[in-house]
Design a protein around this motif. Sequence first.
Motif, PDB file in Angstrom:
ATOM      1  N   LYS A   1       1.079  -1.270   0.309  1.00  0.00           N
ATOM      2  CA  LYS A   1      -0.046  -0.085   0.094  1.00  0.00           C
ATOM      3  C   LYS A   1       0.775   1.191   0.301  1.00  0.00           C
ATOM      4  O   LYS A   1       2.007   1.233   0.879  1.00  0.00           O
ATOM      5  N   ARG A   2       0.587   2.269  -0.374  1.00  0.00           N
ATOM      6  CA  ARG A   2       1.312   3.615  -0.726  1.00  0.00           C
ATOM      7  C   ARG A   2       0.525   4.296   0.092  1.00  0.00           C
ATOM      8  O   ARG A   2      -0.864   4.757  -0.683  1.00  0.00           O
ATOM      9  N   ALA A   3       1.358   5.554   0.747  1.00  0.00           N
ATOM     10  CA  ALA A   3      -0.194   6.624   1.250  1.00  0.00           C
ATOM     11  C   ALA A   3       0.008   8.297   0.993  1.00  0.00           C
ATOM     12  O   ALA A   3      -0.473   8.551   0.343  1.00  0.00           O
ATOM     13  N   ASN A   4       1.889   7.528  -0.134  1.00  0.00           N
ATOM     14  CA  ASN A   4       2.375   9.444  -1.140  1.00  0.00           C
ATOM     15  C   ASN A   4       3.506   8.986  -1.938  1.00  0.00           C
ATOM     16  O   ASN A   4       3.333   7.686  -2.146  1.00  0.00           O
ATOM     17  N   ARG A   5       3.566   9.647  -2.866  1.00  0.00           N
ATOM     18  CA  ARG A   5       5.580   8.799  -3.741  1.00  0.00           C
ATOM     19  C   ARG A   5       5.919   7.842  -2.763  1.00  0.00           C
ATOM     20  O   ARG A   5       6.537   7.829  -2.754  1.00  0.00           O
TER      21      ARG A   5
END
Length: 100
Positions: A67-71
Amino acid sequence: MANIQYYDVILKPVITEKSMTDMASKKYTFLVHTDANKTMIKEAVEKMFEGTKVASVNTMNNNGKKKRANRKDQGYTAKTKKAIVQLTADSKEIEIFEGL
Protein backbone atom coordinates in the motif's frame (compact mmCIF):
# COMPACT_ATOMS: atom_id res chain seq x y z
CA MET A 1 6.54 -18.59 19.60
CA ALA A 2 4.14 -16.81 21.89
CA ASN A 3 2.02 -18.62 24.46
CA ILE A 4 -1.30 -18.81 22.59
CA GLN A 5 -4.40 -20.04 24.41
CA TYR A 6 -7.17 -21.87 22.54
CA TYR A 7 -9.50 -18.86 22.71
CA ASP A 8 -6.85 -16.68 21.01
CA VAL A 9 -6.42 -19.01 18.02
CA ILE A 10 -9.69 -18.34 16.15
CA LEU A 11 -10.12 -14.64 15.39
CA LYS A 12 -13.30 -14.57 13.29
CA PRO A 13 -15.21 -16.59 10.71
CA VAL A 14 -14.78 -15.88 7.00
CA ILE A 15 -18.18 -15.31 5.42
CA THR A 16 -17.95 -15.41 1.63
CA GLU A 17 -20.02 -17.04 -1.07
CA LYS A 18 -17.59 -19.92 -1.44
CA SER A 19 -17.33 -20.56 2.31
CA MET A 20 -21.11 -20.59 2.59
CA THR A 21 -21.43 -23.27 -0.11
CA ASP A 22 -18.72 -25.35 1.61
CA MET A 23 -20.81 -25.45 4.78
CA ALA A 24 -23.10 -28.02 3.15
CA SER A 25 -20.20 -30.48 3.27
CA LYS A 26 -19.28 -29.40 6.86
CA LYS A 27 -16.31 -27.23 5.89
CA TYR A 28 -15.90 -24.01 7.86
CA THR A 29 -13.44 -21.18 7.18
CA PHE A 30 -11.86 -19.06 9.93
CA LEU A 31 -9.27 -16.31 10.21
CA VAL A 32 -6.75 -17.61 12.73
CA HIS A 33 -3.69 -16.35 14.61
CA THR A 34 -0.63 -16.25 12.36
CA ASP A 35 1.46 -18.36 14.79
CA ALA A 36 -1.18 -21.09 15.20
CA ASN A 37 -0.52 -24.53 13.74
CA LYS A 38 -2.99 -27.21 12.63
CA THR A 39 -3.15 -29.04 15.96
CA MET A 40 -3.80 -25.79 17.84
CA ILE A 41 -6.63 -24.93 15.41
CA LYS A 42 -8.15 -28.41 15.82
CA GLU A 43 -8.08 -28.13 19.63
CA ALA A 44 -9.57 -24.63 19.55
CA VAL A 45 -12.52 -25.65 17.35
CA GLU A 46 -13.29 -28.73 19.45
CA LYS A 47 -13.13 -26.75 22.72
CA MET A 48 -14.99 -23.63 21.58
CA PHE A 49 -17.83 -25.43 19.81
CA GLU A 50 -19.21 -28.31 21.92
CA GLY A 51 -19.95 -31.58 20.14
CA THR A 52 -17.73 -30.91 17.12
CA LYS A 53 -15.10 -33.38 15.92
CA VAL A 54 -12.51 -32.16 13.44
CA ALA A 55 -11.47 -34.52 10.63
CA SER A 56 -8.85 -32.29 8.98
CA VAL A 57 -7.48 -28.75 8.92
CA ASN A 58 -6.06 -26.95 5.87
CA THR A 59 -4.25 -23.65 6.36
CA MET A 60 -3.07 -20.89 4.05
CA ASN A 61 -0.86 -17.89 4.71
CA ASN A 62 -1.67 -14.60 2.99
CA ASN A 63 1.08 -12.00 2.83
CA GLY A 64 0.26 -8.33 3.28
CA LYS A 65 -0.51 -6.25 0.22
CA LYS A 66 1.67 -3.33 -0.77
CA LYS A 67 0.00 0.00 0.00
CA ARG A 68 1.13 3.54 -0.70
CA ALA A 69 0.23 6.69 1.19
CA ASN A 70 1.94 9.05 -1.25
CA ARG A 71 4.95 8.98 -3.57
CA LYS A 72 7.49 8.29 -0.81
CA ASP A 73 5.64 6.43 1.91
CA GLN A 74 4.81 2.84 1.25
CA GLY A 75 4.24 -0.18 3.42
CA TYR A 76 2.38 -3.44 3.71
CA THR A 77 -0.93 -4.42 5.26
CA ALA A 78 -0.89 -7.07 7.97
CA LYS A 79 -0.39 -10.67 6.93
CA THR A 80 -3.20 -13.11 7.71
CA LYS A 81 -3.76 -16.82 8.03
CA LYS A 82 -6.93 -18.72 7.08
CA ALA A 83 -7.95 -22.21 8.13
CA ILE A 84 -10.52 -24.46 6.48
CA VAL A 85 -11.81 -26.95 9.04
CA GLN A 86 -13.48 -30.19 7.87
CA LEU A 87 -15.77 -31.78 10.47
CA THR A 88 -16.56 -35.49 10.68
CA ALA A 89 -19.90 -36.87 9.46
CA ASP A 90 -21.20 -37.58 12.99
CA SER A 91 -20.15 -34.16 14.34
CA LYS A 92 -22.53 -31.38 15.33
CA GLU A 93 -22.71 -28.28 13.13
CA ILE A 94 -21.18 -25.01 14.32
CA GLU A 95 -23.90 -22.75 15.73
CA ILE A 96 -22.59 -19.35 14.59
CA PHE A 97 -23.24 -20.26 10.96
CA GLU A 98 -26.79 -21.61 11.38
CA GLY A 99 -28.69 -18.35 10.94
CA LEU A 100 -26.85 -17.23 7.80
